[in-house]
Design an enzyme around this catalytic site. Structure first.
Site, short mmCIF file in Angstrom:
data_model
loop_
_atom_site.label_atom_id
_atom_site.label_comp_id
_atom_site.label_asym_id
_atom_site.label_seq_id
_atom_site.Cartn_x
_atom_site.Cartn_y
_atom_site.Cartn_z
N LYS A 578 16.77 127.60 35.82
CA LYS A 578 17.40 126.81 34.76
C LYS A 578 18.92 126.84 34.79
O LYS A 578 19.57 126.12 34.02
CB LYS A 578 16.91 127.32 33.39
CG LYS A 578 15.45 127.06 33.12
CD LYS A 578 15.02 127.61 31.78
CE LYS A 578 14.77 129.11 31.86
NZ LYS A 578 13.58 129.47 32.64
N GLU A 605 11.18 119.99 36.35
CA GLU A 605 10.22 119.94 35.25
C GLU A 605 9.93 121.31 34.67
O GLU A 605 9.79 121.49 33.47
CB GLU A 605 8.92 119.29 35.73
CG GLU A 605 7.85 119.14 34.67
CD GLU A 605 8.25 118.20 33.55
OE1 GLU A 605 8.50 118.71 32.43
OE2 GLU A 605 8.33 116.98 33.80
N VAL A 608 11.62 123.62 31.55
CA VAL A 608 11.19 123.64 30.15
C VAL A 608 9.67 123.53 30.12
O VAL A 608 9.11 122.54 30.59
CB VAL A 608 11.80 122.48 29.35
CG1 VAL A 608 11.34 122.55 27.89
CG2 VAL A 608 13.32 122.50 29.44
N LEU A 612 4.05 122.18 31.85
CA LEU A 612 3.85 121.10 30.89
C LEU A 612 4.74 119.91 31.23
O LEU A 612 5.91 120.09 31.60
CB LEU A 612 4.16 121.58 29.47
CG LEU A 612 3.25 122.66 28.89
CD1 LEU A 612 3.76 123.10 27.52
CD2 LEU A 612 1.82 122.14 28.78
N GLU A 666 11.63 136.95 32.00
CA GLU A 666 12.49 137.04 33.18
C GLU A 666 12.54 138.52 33.61
O GLU A 666 12.19 139.42 32.81
CB GLU A 666 13.91 136.57 32.85
CG GLU A 666 14.01 135.12 32.39
CD GLU A 666 13.87 134.13 33.52
OE1 GLU A 666 13.87 134.56 34.70
OE2 GLU A 666 13.71 132.92 33.24
N ASP A 677 17.56 132.07 27.05
CA ASP A 677 16.62 131.24 27.79
C ASP A 677 16.24 130.00 26.98
O ASP A 677 16.17 128.88 27.51
CB ASP A 677 15.38 132.06 28.14
CG ASP A 677 14.43 131.31 29.06
OD1 ASP A 677 14.84 130.95 30.17
OD2 ASP A 677 13.28 131.07 28.65
N LYS A 681 16.95 125.85 27.53
CA LYS A 681 15.88 124.83 27.51
C LYS A 681 16.19 123.70 26.55
O LYS A 681 16.03 122.53 26.88
CB LYS A 681 14.55 125.50 27.16
CG LYS A 681 14.03 126.42 28.26
CD LYS A 681 12.76 127.16 27.83
CE LYS A 681 12.26 128.09 28.94
NZ LYS A 681 11.05 128.84 28.55
N GLY A 796 4.04 131.87 32.73
CA GLY A 796 3.07 132.42 33.67
C GLY A 796 3.28 131.84 35.06
O GLY A 796 3.66 130.67 35.21
#
Length: 814
Positions: A578, A605, A608, A612, A666, A677, A681, A796
């Protein structure tokens, strides 16, 4: 009647010659004429030996001895002992004559074209005699014919011109006079009308076979070599290249001219007028069908028949205002080159007449520059024409096929395919014959260009993606496992062939140009070279593969700083890191601009929501004209896991420890718990919504004590969590008292963003969010009251890896 020609590799040694014998023994034709080249490598040895003798270098005798040993060894391996004497005697006699000729060159310290022809002719003279005697010894009804008695030429040595009237008569007489079913003769060699040895120049053995086929009206000319026909591209550079079953004379000539070395263009000329078919066959795989060459196929089959190339090309450009409308400039330009015996292989001229550009061999560049500048010295001195401009180390690539010019969009398809892979085109030419579209590119890009074009025009839309993976820890390892698992499915269903060419962890890195085996990559990587991010990038650049994708599975700022370099070389970037997209807005914007400019997708993708489709959905909303009014989200799978599992029977320290061990946080859990974090996002979502925002603009209502935030290692951080357990329990109890749950919420509205721990009441969309799930609510002009909701596992290794995989597939489908 058939004519079969066998090249140097086909007769390189006794074993190969025995394969030739088997092919001849299985011929069904009433009469077969066999044309053979010198034993493989002998012609080059003869030329080198002659060159050394001409400069009085006594080492020429070493090479002469090698030539002698090659032939005598071949005889002893092929011919039964009881039949060797006569053959050895004849060959030794010829070798003695050759030695005398070389001694003459040594004594006078020079070699004339006439003497050179005489010396080099011994390659075919000896091979054809030995092979004919071998056939006879093996029971084949064969006879030896001296090519010099049949092929008659003028007296221009090195590249003699054939006297076809006399040659045709000689060939027909020889066929009538020999009753044997097989006649063996040497290619390349001939003689003048006065009987002096001459040679037919480059590709001479093929030419000899075509001359004979024309003379005797052969039903077919078979060219036997070490490949199974003419290929759609050079199989040494394009592993997916395939043999072309059927091709026209004209297409074969174009492919041959542009580097298809299995056939020399003049070979076709003698058989062209009579419509004699040619077939290219493989001596080592005689069962392969090879390539049939016939008259024009009337547009049947693929429009593009092959892709070929010529290396070591230089471009010369003559330009200036004094050229416009002035007759005779082109004539002078080409006349100068012609008088210097410099061959022009490509011509292109601007319609404005302001410039002429030609392609020539690299080795002629300096001479060409000098003579052109001299010829146009008057115009150059007055500024009407510029001094000639030269660019070396280029390659011509060409699409070959009948009627290509009339095929709509073919040129555009070719050039856009090259452009997508950062192959810069220096010049373009298309002949009026409609069979050739040529482009000049950098020599360093030739492999990528050939593979890119071959994939586009011949591989049934199967697209090869070449991955370079940085980071193979939890996420990276799962990603590689998923590629291995889905490889067959992707190829069959999505027409994608995904290969991992390079990979690196923090210790070692490996590369394999054919693709790293993902069955045992752990062991392979462990024995790789020392990891070096700069060298990794250099290797990617050097390999210069088409459809290259750099995959960053790290959390490293250093790695994220390399994205610019990859993108500006048309290498796509896929990352779960990120840092780049949440860095300064100017940096984020520059990466997006580079991706557009160099047509290299930059996908993130997984920045964030892991796997998903949050960013992708947001992009589609914006692209379709919707406007984002508000974003509310729980974006930290790790924090959601922590607060879903934290209660009065656990400790905050233990739950955070568990989250770290299970891979939800992390490596430094403070990044998650501090809110940094989540700030990254929501910042990324705000930016993807079209807003200009930096991390400093986001309000962070941290729930961590200041002492915890000030720690600089994990050990101290976890100790501080134990110290402040009471305050964490107090937060929990307040939520319970209000019948609420603790959720770490990010929000963006009216250009402002914030993150912080909130007590969420029953009935709210966030209340029942379980485990490590994420949820995002998009309030837009089209969804003002009931938001669009995206919900699911947001952390995950598996889901993150699948998100990266999805981005790879998106690139493959571009």
């Amino acid at each position: 009647m058939k004519v079969l020609k066998f090249g140097g590799t086909s007769v390189a040694n006794a074993n190969n010659i025995s394969l030739v014998k088997n092919i001849i023994a299985n011929q069904q034709s009433d009469k077969t004429i066999v044309v053979v080249s010198a034993l493989g490598g002998i012609t080059d040895l003869l030329l080198r030996t002659a060159a050394l003798a001409s400069i009085q270098d006594i080492s020429y005798k070493t090479f002469l001895k090698e030539i002698e040993d090659r032939h005598l060894t071949t005889i002893k391996e092929l011919i039964p002992i009881h039949s060797q004497s006569k053959i050895l005697s004849k060959v030794k006699s010829e070798l003695n004559t050759l030695e005398t000729l070389l001694e003459g060159a040594f004594l006078i310290g020079e070699i004339t074209p006439k003497l050179s022809d005489k010396i080099v002719s011994y390659g075919e003279l000896l091979s054809s005699y030995i092979i004919s005697e071998y056939f006879i010894a093996e029971g084949i009804d064969a006879a030896y014919v001296d090519s010099r008695q049949l092929i008659k030429t003028n007296s221009i040595h090195g590249k003699a011109t054939v006297n076809f009237q006399l040659t045709n008569s000689n060939c027909n007489t020889a066929v009538k006079e020999h009753n044997q079913k097989v006649l063996v003769m040497g290619g390349f060699i001939a003689s003048s009308v006065s009987g002096i040895s001459t040679t037919l120049g480059r590709g001479g053995s093929d030419y000899t076979a075509a001359i004979v086929a024309n003379a005797v009206d052969a039903e077919i000319l078979e060219i036997w070599t070490d490949v199974s026909g003419m290929y759609t591209a050079n199989p040494k550079l394009v592993k997916q290249a395939m043999s072309i079953p059927h091709i026209s004379y004209e297409e074969a000539m174009e492919l041959s001219h542009f580097g298809a070395k299995v056939l020399y263009p003049p070979t076709i000329q003698p058989v062209l007028s009579k419509g004699i078919s040619i077939v290219i066959k493989n001596t080592f795989k005689p069962e392969d069908p090879g390539t049939l060459i016939t008259k024009n196929k009337n547009g049947k089959g693929k429009t593009v028949r092959g892709i070929s190339h010529v290396e070591d090309i230089a471009l010369l450009s003559l330009e200036g205002p004094g050229m416009v409308g002035i007759p005779g400039i082109s004539k002078r330009f080409f006349e100068v080159l012609s008088n210097a015996d410099i061959s022009v292989v490509l011509i292109t001229q601007a319609s404005s007449e302001h410039s002429i550009c030609v392609g020539i061999s690299n080795q002629d560049t300096e001479l060409a520059i000098a003579i052109i500048n001299e010829a146009f010295d008057f115009e150059i001195s007055r500024g009407k024409i510029k001094s000639v401009i030269a660019e070396k180390d280029l390659t011509i690539i060409a699409l070959i096929g009948d009627n290509m010019k009339s095929h709509q969009g073919l040129s555009g398809k070719m050039f856009s395919t090259l452009g997508r892979n950062n192959v810069n085109i220096r010049a373009i030419a298309q002949g009026a014959s409609e069979r050739n579209i040529s482009a000049v590119i950098l020599k360093s890009d030739v492999k990528k260009a050939l593979n890119t074009l071959h994939e586009e025009f011949f591989e049934e839309n199967i697209k090869q993606l070449n991955l370079f993976v940085m980071g193979v820890g939890n996420v990276g390892a799962k990603f590689l496992d998923q590629i291995q698992q889905q490889k067959k499915y992707l190829k069959e269903k999505l027409k994608l062939n995904i290969r991992v060419i390079g990979m690196s962890n923090s210790r070692t890195m490996i590369f394999d140009e054919d693709g790293i085996s993902l069955k045992n990559w752990v062991d392979t990587l462990a024995s790789g070279e020392k990891a070096d991010k700069a060298l990794f990038y250099d290797k990617v650049m050097k390999l210069n593969y088409r459809n290259s994708i750099f995959v960053d599975n790290t959390a490293s700022e250093i790695v994220s700083n390399t994205y610019h370099s990859y993108l500006q070389n048309s290498i796509s970037v896929v990352t779960c890191n990120k840092i780049a997209c949440s860095s300064k807005f100017s940096n984020y914007q520059e990466l997006k601009d580079l991706a557009r400019k160099y047509n290299a997708p930059f996908l993130f993708e997984t920045n964030v929501g892991a796997g998903l489709p949050i960013i992708d959905t947001l992009k589609h909303l914006v692209a379709s004209g919707d406007k984002i009014l508000k974003i509310q989200a729980v974006l930290s799978g790790s924090l959601n896991f922590v607060f879903n599992n934290f209660n009065d029977s656990t400790t905050f320290h233990d739950v955070v420890k568990q989250a770290q061990q299970e891979g939800y946080t992390e490596p430094d859990p403070k990044i998650d718990l501090s809110g940094v974090d989540v700030m990254r996002k929501i910042l990324i979502l705000a930016r993807e919504s079209g807003n200009v925002l930096d991390i400093e603009d986001i309000e962070n209502h941290s729930f961590l004590p200041e002492a915890s935030l000030q720690t600089d290692n994990n050990e101290d951080f976890f100790r501080s969590l134990q110290d402040y357990e009471a305050s964490f329990q107090e937060m929990y109890q307040k939520a319970v008292a209000e019948n609420s749950k603790l959720k770490y919420v990010a929000q963006f509205e009216d250009g402002k963003a914030s993150v912080g721990l909130q007590r969420i009441p029953k009935g709210h969309d966030f209340y029942n969010l379980e485990g490590s799930d994420n949820i995002v609510l998009f309030y837009t002009e089209r969804y003002p009251n009931q938001p669009m909701i995206i919900k699911g596992a947001g952390a995950g290794a598996d889901v993150t890896a699948s998100g990266i995989f999805a981005d790879i597939i998106r690139i493959g489908n571009f």
